[in-house]
Write an enzyme that holds these catalytic residues in place. Sequence first.
Site: not given
Ligand code: DGL
Length: 273
Positions: A14-15, A77, A156, A190, A192
């Site tokens: 993931d990011s 992600c 985050e 997402c 997150h």
């Molecule tokens: N967890 C990522 C997603 O599912 C976050 C994306 C991001 O870094 O903006 O989209």
Amino acid sequence: MAANIDKRPIGVFDSGLGGLTAMAALMRLLPGEDICYLGDTGRVPYGVRSRETIQKYARQDMQFLERQNIKAAVVACGTVSAVALEQLTAEFDIPVYGVIEPAVRAALSATKTGNIGILGTEATIASGAYERQLRTARPEVTLTSVACPLFVPLVENGRVSPGDVVIETIVSEYLAPIRQSGVDTLILGCTHYPLLEAVISRFLGPSVTLISSGAAAAALVVNELTDAGLLNGQNADGIHRYFVTDSVAGFERLASLFLQQDVSGEVEQVIVG
Ligand code: DGL
């Protein structure tokens, strides 16, 4: 007959921290599997960036995991799944699983009214990927989509608790159209966003079913790996390794929120790309 056992680790990326919602589900469902997690914490968020940049970052993340000798990759992600899954599937030789199809399936089986909401990053919502797959599977669905660009930085930073005035304010602004449209199911598109489940549920009320895209993906991946004969077949606990592209300390502190367990000593800072 072949033994149908593969000892290599599963890769998850993931990011940032969000993919840990998928990682947590995978660890619960497949306790014997070794798993490598990459969080590109030095470049998070992806969701506000251009398609080209997201595709480039996604390729570099996969190349890193490929060097860890993974047998399959979970793109934990929503953003990368929305704009780069086809590219990754074409470019890499191992199976690559995204979060959109599993979340779509879970939402369609949960909804009774066919009135579904979708939350995602700007890139995810702009891609129309969730809407396309939902309408293809069930053309009569009613959909309301909202991009929530401030959610990822807030998560985050650990601003996830009910009563936190910042997150409560942002949730009530972003989710006003969702509440207005009367959805019975909401895709947290997402990875997150499941960390915000308590705040979101409080705002929408208990009658709205929340779908975690990461957890839905983990459930599907278990079936796929089983069918493909790619599980490692061991009874002992698997080894979990975490790689990040920014500070280890920041990740270790927040990862415990996502995983409900301490990962101190298991996290390594690496350079990707
Ligand atoms: N967890 C990522 C997603 O599912 C976050 C994306 C991001 O870094 O903006 O989209």
